[in-house]
Scaffold this motif. Structure first.
Motif, PDB file in Angstrom:
ATOM      1  N   TYR A   1       0.811  -1.367   0.006  1.00  0.00           N
ATOM      2  CA  TYR A   1      -0.031  -0.092   0.128  1.00  0.00           C
ATOM      3  C   TYR A   1       0.914   1.007  -0.050  1.00  0.00           C
ATOM      4  O   TYR A   1       0.534   2.109  -0.757  1.00  0.00           O
ATOM      5  CB  TYR A   1      -0.938  -0.066   1.217  1.00  0.00           C
TER       6      TYR A   1
ATOM      7  N   GLY B   1       2.045   1.824  -3.177  1.00  0.00           N
ATOM      8  CA  GLY B   1       1.064   2.016  -4.401  1.00  0.00           C
ATOM      9  C   GLY B   1       0.515   0.671  -5.338  1.00  0.00           C
ATOM     10  O   GLY B   1       0.244   1.113  -6.391  1.00  0.00           O
ATOM     11  N   LEU B   2       0.941  -0.255  -4.766  1.00  0.00           N
ATOM     12  CA  LEU B   2       0.814  -1.501  -5.523  1.00  0.00           C
ATOM     13  C   LEU B   2      -0.817  -1.845  -5.405  1.00  0.00           C
ATOM     14  O   LEU B   2      -1.278  -2.236  -4.350  1.00  0.00           O
ATOM     15  CB  LEU B   2       1.471  -2.690  -5.196  1.00  0.00           C
ATOM     16  N   LYS B   3      -1.647  -1.819  -6.480  1.00  0.00           N
ATOM     17  CA  LYS B   3      -2.861  -1.844  -6.407  1.00  0.00           C
ATOM     18  C   LYS B   3      -3.817  -3.256  -6.093  1.00  0.00           C
ATOM     19  O   LYS B   3      -4.641  -3.310  -5.704  1.00  0.00           O
ATOM     20  CB  LYS B   3      -3.696  -1.397  -7.924  1.00  0.00           C
ATOM     21  N   THR B   4      -2.898  -4.297  -6.141  1.00  0.00           N
ATOM     22  CA  THR B   4      -3.511  -5.505  -5.944  1.00  0.00           C
ATOM     23  C   THR B   4      -3.260  -5.897  -4.368  1.00  0.00           C
ATOM     24  O   THR B   4      -3.584  -6.791  -3.822  1.00  0.00           O
ATOM     25  CB  THR B   4      -2.274  -6.673  -6.469  1.00  0.00           C
ATOM     26  N   GLY B   5      -2.305  -5.018  -3.486  1.00  0.00           N
ATOM     27  CA  GLY B   5      -2.250  -5.081  -2.119  1.00  0.00           C
ATOM     28  C   GLY B   5      -1.254  -6.133  -1.798  1.00  0.00           C
ATOM     29  O   GLY B   5      -1.166  -6.813  -0.780  1.00  0.00           O
TER      30      GLY B   5
END
Ligand code: HEM
Ligand code: SF4
Ligand code: SF4
Lengths: 225, 462
Positions: B297, B300-304
């Motif tokens: 997070y 900023g990795l959208k997959t988490g």
């Protein structure tokens, strides 16, 4: 007067209540932020939903969670209080007769003696809640006047309704006061801490998704609430 | 806006600044300067408006003030049920008050907030599982620490820790060279006893990328050797990165979110550069929390999720024992009563309770659970960075009493503690209270009972 408080004013308060809670839900969801909350709400959705349901479900069952089990006295108090709060107004015969008359709808009804008992439960629980707030240092330190006001708003319809039902002198006065108190309560729900009426579900769903998606829900059996 | 030379709102980004802070023994000058640090109320309020959104706002608003969270907090219990230690009170009187006053608070107030955020909460998240609304004071204190950090009200050691990560990408002043040297040294030291032992650095496409806690190269490099030996015995194809080897994050304890991002990004870069099948982190709780759970997070990795699958050391151990990659000599199973310290960060907050139980079933004959245990276990008393903060040593030591009593009640003589913070807290507890227990990571225990395959034994062995 009776016509007015059960007519236009009732419409108005139900309207504010309904629109109010919808707005609260919408604002809550709009204010969720995957990066700040650190929960990918829109990825791994199935884990999120599972987490949210578990988180709400177990907390709605008396003694369903470790938190409830470690505080049995409070749990009983809480469930009696809230059952009374929610069931009595919805299923009271008199309310449903009125509903039928005005809006042509009605729900199941419960016998009057049951409603009476529930009302007494609510009032007694409220008294115990206040005593508890005074008696326990860990609750006293948290308690504010606002808490008492909210409790008063929630129980006033029950106290006044009880008096009116038992045909105390000044029936008309108590009846109208009862209706007004009920309307004050409805209107207060979106604007005060009573918003927990709906935000309980939002908040529990959120923490459930947090645990379901990020904090272990994708491993193990799901959090043992 | 008055700021000090050492105590100010600027994070430490240069070696000079870091050395100046370190030269100020126990932060004497630092804390003196803090007494004159102005609160930038406008900036504080602006930050709150940007970052305090529905989740936290709702928590602050709907808290029923019911007190159900009181008994859940080990600090409350350790301090004789002092009402000032009730989680809800602690957060309402700090974060709640800042929000009510729209950030208009003074120096004394911010120092009180700092003291509360670091010495009355270890961010163990236990209270969150006892509140009917799911209000998690640990999460809120984490947020509050961020506000404190942005205003410069942060304990001296936390400011240093954040600076270390910003400069060295490690919680201690260990360079990539130091790290690789340590690996080489540990390999040389042990290869006589373990022929063929390797610590491959920067090998591409390995099955395992191993990351550690900087304390290992700094203070107990034998931990790295033990990890290498166990991977060697299990026949793993593994490697360590020369850069991006540090899994921990004092920046997380400090509330330095930008520093958090910089730190985990370094590890993720190593993953992308070396393309391992998965990453395994050492026996550390907060390191796993930071790099595996929260890190995506910050980055900023959208997959988490981390760029490659990442697991905790205990997951690897359980897998290796289950699949027979590592075989233990049953006659060497621990005979004495043993208990397990459930780390908040990877048990309560990462669902690995069963994994730990599985390992215990392989290594201990007389395993005894603490009460409560698993997700509901109490913090060791040293979480959230507290072990390392001199200013709060007294408060930390009082907090240890809960864990002490839990351990005594099990009758165990050994506490298995695969987390650096818990390990330290239990060591200090023994030093202070002398309850006659031992404590250990998993690696040394496993090495004592593992069966060494014939082809891996030294030539002149036996
Ligand atoms: C399903 C819906 C609801 C849920 C899940 C819920 C949940 C809760 C919870 C968890 C508490 C905290 C425990 C406590 O302090 O008693 C609480 C307190 C309270 N609730 Fe609800 N609530 C619901 C609906 C309502 C409604 C409809 C009302 C009244 C309009 C209400 C009135 C109150 C009041 C007055 C308190 C404070 C009690 C105190 O002072 O200690 N609740 N509720
Ligand atoms: S248990 Fe939850 S609602 Fe009750 S006082 Fe604590 S934080 Fe508030
Ligand atoms: S997170 Fe842990 S230490 Fe902090 S208030 Fe909650 S129970 Fe206490």
């Amino acid at each position: 007067m009776y016509q007015f408080v059960t007519g236009p004013l009732a419409w108005l308060s139900f309207g504010i209540f309904l629109v109010g809670i919808i707005v609260r839900v919408v604002l809550y969801i709009k204010g969720l932020d995957w990066k700040l909350d650190r929960v990918t709400y829109t990825v791994n959705v199935s884990y999120g939903i599972k987490g949210a349901i578990r988180s709400i479900f177990f907390w709605l069952i008396p003694f369903g969670t470790r938190g409830w089990r470690t505080n049995p006295g409070f749990t009983i108090l809480f469930f009696i209080f809230h059952t009374g709060l929610l069931f009595t107004p919805l299923f009271l015969a008199a309310h449903n007769i009125l509903l039928k008359e005005r809006w042509g709808i009605s729900l199941w009804t419960i016998p009057d003696f049951a409603a009476d008992l529930l009302t007494i439960f609510v009032i007694v629980s409220a008294v115990i809640i206040i005593l508890r707030r005074i008696a326990l240092p860990e609750v006293r330190i948290l308690t504010t006047a606002y808490d008492l006001l909210v409790l008063l708003i929630a129980t006033a319809p029950f106290i006044t309704g009880f008096i009116a039902y038992h045909q105390a002198p000044g029936y008309q006065f108590w009846l109208i006061t009862h209706i007004l108190c009920g309307e004050i309560m409805l209107v207060s729900i979106p604007f005060t801490k009573l918003s927990h009426f709906i935000l309980f579900f939002m908040s529990r769903a959120q923490i459930g998704m947090d645990f379901g998606i990020k904090r272990g829900g994708m491993k193990g059996k799901g959090f043992a609430w | 806006m008055a700021e000090g030379i050492l105590c100010n709102r600027k994070p430490v980004n240069t070696k000079e600044d870091l050395l100046a802070l370190l030269a100020d023994k126990s932060g004497k000058q630092y804390y003196e300067e803090m007494n004159h640090l102005h609160v930038d109320s406008a900036a504080l309020w602006a930050t709150i408006q940007k970052s305090l959104k529905s989740r936290l706002r709702t928590w602050l608003e709907i808290c029923a003030h019911c007190g159900l969270c009181a008994d859940s907090c080990f600090y409350y219990l350790a301090n004789n049920k002092d009402p000032k230690q009730v989680p809800s009170y602690k957060i309402q009187s700090t974060l709640g008050e800042i929000v009510r006053r729209k950030g208009d608070v003074d120096n004394a107030f911010m120092q009180m907030v700092m003291d509360t955020a670091w010495s009355k909460c270890t961010c163990c998240n236990r209270c969150g599982s006892f509140c009917p609304f799911g209000i998690d004071m640990g999460v809120m204190f984490g947020y509050l620490r961020g506000l404190c950090f942005s205003q410069g009200f942060v304990p001296w050691e936390m400011k240093i820790g954040s600076g270390m990560h910003r400069i060295y990408r490690a919680q201690m002043d260990i360079t990539s060279e130091d790290w690789v040297d340590t690996c080489t040294w540990m390999c040389e030291e042990n290869e006589e006893d373990w022929p063929g032992l390797e610590i491959p650095v920067d090998k591409e496409n390995a099955d395992i990328l191993y990351t550690v806690n900087a304390r290992e190269p700094k203070h107990y490099p034998e931990d790295i050797a033990q990890a290498a030996i166990l991977f060697h015995l299990a026949g793993e194809n593994w490697t360590v990165p020369s850069v991006g080897w540090e899994e921990t994050s004092l920046t997380m304890f400090a509330g330095d979110w930008e520093g958090c991002r910089l730190q985990v990004q370094e590890v993720y870069n190593a993953m992308e550069r070396l393309k391992p099948k998965r990453m395994i982190g050492t026996e550390c709780g907060h390191a796993y929390r930071a790099t595996v759970l929260e890190g995506p997070y910050w980055a900023g990795l959208k997959t988490g999720k981390t760029p490659v699958e990442s697991i905790h050391y205990i997951e690897w151990v359980a897998e290796a024992l289950r699949t027979g990659k590592l075989k233990l000599d049953p006659s060497k199973k621990l005979k004495m009563p043993v208990t397990y310290q459930d780390s908040c960060n990877y048990i309560r907050n990462a669902g690995l309770a069963d994994t730990a139980r599985e390992i215990m079933s392989y290594i201990a004959e007389d395993f005894r659970e603490m009460t409560p245990c698993r997700e509901h276990n109490f913090c060791c008393g040293g979480g959230g960075g507290l072990n390392g903060i001199g200013r709060y040593r007294e408060q930390r030591n009082v907090g240890l009493k809960v864990k002490r009593d839990q351990i005594i009640a099990t009758g165990a003589k050994l506490v298995v503690s695969p987390c650096h913070n818990c390990w330290d807290a239990i060591r200090d507890m023994e030093e202070i209270f002398h309850i006659g227990i031992k404590w250990s990571f998993l690696k040394p225990i496993l090495l004592k009972m593992v069966i060494v395959p014939d082809h891996l034994k030294p030539e002149n062995g036996e």
